[in-house]
Design a protein around this motif. Structure first.
Motif, short mmCIF file in Angstrom:
data_model
loop_
_atom_site.label_atom_id
_atom_site.label_comp_id
_atom_site.label_asym_id
_atom_site.label_seq_id
_atom_site.Cartn_x
_atom_site.Cartn_y
_atom_site.Cartn_z
N ILE A 205 26.54 3.56 10.06
CA ILE A 205 27.89 4.21 9.17
C ILE A 205 28.18 5.17 9.09
N GLY A 206 29.27 5.92 9.78
CA GLY A 206 29.71 6.54 10.21
C GLY A 206 30.76 7.45 11.09
N ASN A 207 31.76 8.09 11.11
CA ASN A 207 32.11 8.36 12.14
C ASN A 207 32.48 9.83 12.82
N SER A 208 31.20 10.48 11.95
CA SER A 208 30.98 11.72 12.22
C SER A 208 31.25 12.13 13.94
N VAL A 209 31.37 14.05 14.75
CA VAL A 209 31.39 13.96 15.92
C VAL A 209 29.86 12.95 16.51
N ALA A 210 28.95 13.33 15.53
CA ALA A 210 27.65 13.87 16.77
C ALA A 210 27.30 12.42 16.49
N LEU A 211 27.19 11.72 15.55
CA LEU A 211 27.01 10.17 14.97
C LEU A 211 27.51 9.74 16.14
N ARG A 212 29.20 9.48 16.76
CA ARG A 212 29.33 9.02 16.95
C ARG A 212 29.20 9.29 18.53
N HIS A 213 29.30 10.41 19.44
CA HIS A 213 28.11 10.63 20.33
C HIS A 213 26.31 10.38 20.70
N ALA A 214 25.98 10.14 20.00
CA ALA A 214 24.76 9.24 19.80
C ALA A 214 24.86 8.00 19.62
N LEU A 215 25.83 6.93 19.23
CA LEU A 215 26.25 5.60 19.30
C LEU A 215 26.85 5.51 20.84
N GLU A 216 27.47 6.53 21.30
CA GLU A 216 27.81 6.21 22.26
C GLU A 216 26.56 5.95 23.59
N GLN A 217 26.13 7.20 23.27
CA GLN A 217 24.42 7.01 24.09
C GLN A 217 24.09 5.49 24.06
N ALA A 218 23.44 5.78 22.94
CA ALA A 218 22.90 4.04 22.65
C ALA A 218 23.64 2.77 23.16
N LEU A 219 24.75 3.05 22.90
CA LEU A 219 25.30 1.71 23.01
C LEU A 219 25.50 1.68 25.13
N ARG A 220 25.43 2.54 25.43
CA ARG A 220 25.42 3.09 27.32
C ARG A 220 24.55 2.88 28.07
N ILE A 221 22.75 2.73 27.27
CA ILE A 221 21.22 2.42 28.12
C ILE A 221 20.79 0.87 27.47
N ALA A 222 21.44 0.86 26.12
CA ALA A 222 21.28 -0.71 25.84
C ALA A 222 21.16 -1.61 26.76
N SER A 464 9.51 18.98 12.92
CA SER A 464 9.26 19.19 13.55
C SER A 464 9.14 19.37 14.60
N GLY A 465 10.24 20.69 14.83
CA GLY A 465 9.99 21.47 15.73
C GLY A 465 11.85 20.61 16.65
N ILE A 466 11.80 19.96 16.27
CA ILE A 466 13.41 19.46 16.77
C ILE A 466 14.03 19.81 16.74
N PRO A 467 15.54 20.57 18.59
CA PRO A 467 16.53 20.94 17.89
C PRO A 467 17.40 20.03 17.59
N GLU A 468 18.36 20.93 16.95
CA GLU A 468 19.07 20.04 16.19
C GLU A 468 20.75 19.57 16.52
N THR A 469 20.25 19.04 17.95
CA THR A 469 21.08 19.09 18.63
C THR A 469 21.29 17.22 19.15
N ALA A 470 22.34 16.37 18.98
CA ALA A 470 23.34 15.00 19.38
C ALA A 470 22.73 14.75 20.29
N GLY A 471 22.30 13.58 20.47
CA GLY A 471 22.79 12.76 22.19
C GLY A 471 21.83 13.22 22.72
N LEU A 472 22.10 12.36 24.28
CA LEU A 472 20.83 12.41 25.96
C LEU A 472 20.86 13.49 25.82
N VAL A 473 19.16 13.68 25.86
CA VAL A 473 18.74 15.09 26.18
C VAL A 473 18.47 14.73 27.48
N GLN A 474 18.91 15.60 29.13
CA GLN A 474 18.13 15.92 29.98
C GLN A 474 16.36 16.83 30.04
N GLY A 475 16.60 15.72 30.47
CA GLY A 475 15.10 17.31 30.85
C GLY A 475 14.21 17.34 30.14
#
Length: 538
Positions: A205-222, A464-475
């Motif tokens: 549930i949601g339509n925010s930019v941050a969530l949609r970006h995470a969803l796009e990444q999840a669907l891409r790697i599924a 616990s030290g998780i950076p607040e950036t959504a999406g696929l993290v490279q590296g």
């Protein structure tokens, strides 16, 4: 003397009726219960019988009996008048009281609702009093009485005038409440429509930019079969994303097995994962298949992977490398074919640097890291989630609550350190504690005040030290000092700090760990490393 006594008795009955009527209207806004109760008192105490309140219907094309006492359902249904029709219609149109001294002699009296043969013998009067509020005629209060009763007409008219004023106030309040309720229901219906659109096929549930970006990444790697590591604060929906990835993968027809590594004691986690043979340990009266074997062909989701000890990490690494497992107490390699998805709210790179997580396993698990955004970064999603949880808990607990003015806005302004899980808990608590059909802003403020008190505890319990950036993290590169609390390294001052915390918590190590901003396992690790086990055994 008798006439004076009768007058005194009439005044007492009037006072009793008005007091009871005021109490009824003050205790409930349900006019379908209060108005008939007052009409019943009119009949029983002062002989004003078959009382009814007639009001216009929705389009104003007819007047109908809405409330009554002493009328049958059929009589109530027959009580319909065109504007200006009969005595009732004329009173509604003119706004003036009408007294019919004898219904048999009045040509304008229609006997529409009550037939003449139903009325008692003798001379029956009919009184129709307009219900007026702020210059508007809202309806008509009408009743019958016998003309030969000793109680004077002027006393009945005076009493009916007071009661009509009470009814007018009640009808106006009901009208305002109904209007506001309609507005709120329209707003909630709009939210429900938006919610239905946003849930979509993936169930997130949601339509925010941050969530949609995470969803796009999840669907891409599924569709791939690589391991995925989900990272984010506690309560951000990591298990839901893991299930989404499984459901959109070629393995979707096979099992999805979930296990929380932090929820199972260390000495039981290995057997839970890999199963055990009969006689492997005390109590192992038969062989048992573990979660890994159950997930064969499908997906294994390991939540809170950062809480797994080093010995078990080595066995998980072997599983990933060789695609085989050995049950506890066994020596036979059992082949398995599965995809592994892991999740953690901890900074595993720090744990690697501290020697608490294997570097080789870290790289095996971290093939595709996916960061999930915290709720405070998901602009607009709180509104949809709050309504979703409200509808869900209304159904679960057989309630029918709506959000009042300002509630959604207050929810959107809250920080939600516990993210979606915390929002869900707050909405369920509001539904369970709700006394009316509406959750108002004051009630929600009180609940959020309780949450803010808990929020005062070190927020690192969920971050616990998780950076607040959504999406696929490279590296997997974390900024220096990312998160609200850097990992506390062991130092010479730690023994005294730990002793003090455990003493303050009266030996409760779980509470002491919470006070120190650690998990229970992190505290146990420190106690071991600092040689304090003997102090806290048992």
């Amino acid at each position: 003397m008798s006439a004076r006594q009768d007058h005194h008795d009439d005044l007492e009955l009037e006072s009793l009726l008005l007091a009871q009527a005021a109490q009824l209207f003050g205790s409930s806004l349900d006019l379908s219960a209060t108005i008939p109760a007052v009409l019943r008192l009119m009949s029983q105490l002062v002989g004003l019988n078959r009382g009814r309140v007639v009001v216009p219907d929705g389009d104003g094309q007819a007047l109908r009996i809405r409330y009554a006492y002493g009328l049958t359902e059929d009589e109530r249904r027959r009580g319909v008048y065109a504007p200006g029709e009969g005595v009732t219609g004329q009173v509604m149109a003119s706004g003036r009281v009408s007294v019919v001294q004898n219904v048999d002699d009045e040509g304008g009296y229609l006997f529409r609702a009550v037939d003449r043969q139903t009325l008692p013998e003798g001379t029956v009067c009919f009184i129709a009093m307009p219900i007026v509020m702020d210059g508007d005629v809202l309806g008509v209060l009408a009743c019958h009485r016998l003309r030969d009763r000793p109680r004077p007409f002027r006393a009945d008219l005076h009493l009916l005038q007071i009661l009509a004023a009470m009814f007018g106030q009640a009808l106006r309040i009901q009208e305002l409440v109904a209007r506001r309720t309609e507005q709120l229901e329209e707003q909630n219906q709009a939210l429900r429509s938006a919610l239905a659109e946003e849930v979509g096929a993936h169930g997130v549930i949601g339509n925010s930019v941050a969530l949609r970006h995470a969803l796009e990444q999840a669907l891409r790697i599924a569709p791939a079969d690589a391991t995925v590591m989900l990272q984010g604060e506690s309560g951000t929906g990591k298990e839901r994303f893991a299930r989404l990835i499984h459901d959109r993968s070629p393995r979707h027809r096979e099992p999805f097995i979930c296990i929380n590594c932090a929820a199972i004691p260390e000495n039981l986690l290995e057997a839970e994962l890999f199963g055990h043979e009969k006689g492997a340990f005390t109590g192992a009266v038969r062989a048992r298949i573990g979660k890994v074997e159950l997930a064969d062909g499908g997906t294994l989701f390991l939540d809170e992977i950062g809480d797994m000890n080093l010995e078990l990490q080595a066995k998980l690494l072997r599983l990933l490398q060789e695609k085989t497992l050995q049950r506890v107490g066994g020596d036979r390699d059992i082949p398995v074919n599965l995809r592994v998805i892991t999740a953690t709210h901890q900074d595993l790179q720090r744990q690697v640097n501290e020697g608490r997580f294997r570097l080789d396993l870290f790289y095996r698990l971290n093939v595709i890291p996916l960061m999930l955004p915290p709720l405070r970064q998901r602009s607009g999603d709180i509104r949809l989630l709050a309504l979703h949880f409200l509808n869900m808990f209304n159904r679960r607990h057989c309630k029918h609550l709506e959000f009042g003015d300002g509630v959604i806005e207050r929810l959107e302004s809250f920080d939600w350190p516990g993210n979606i899980r915390q929002l869900e808990n707050v909405i369920e608590r509001a539904v369970l504690m709700g006394q009316t059909r509406r959750i108002d802003a004051g009630e929600m403020e009180q609940l959020l005040g309780m949450e803010s008190a808990v929020e005062g505890h070190d927020r690192q319990a969920s971050i616990s030290g998780i950076p607040e950036t959504a999406g696929l993290v490279q590296g997997w590169k974390l900024a220096e000092g990312a998160g609200d609390r850097p990992y506390q390294k062991l130092s010479d001052t730690d023994p005294e700090t730990i002793r003090s915390a455990v003493a303050r918590c009266r030996g409760n190590k779980t509470r002491a760990a919470r006070e120190l901003g650690l998990t229970a396992r992190q505290l146990h690790y420190r106690i071991q490393k600092l040689g304090l086990e003997d102090n806290y055994r048992g």
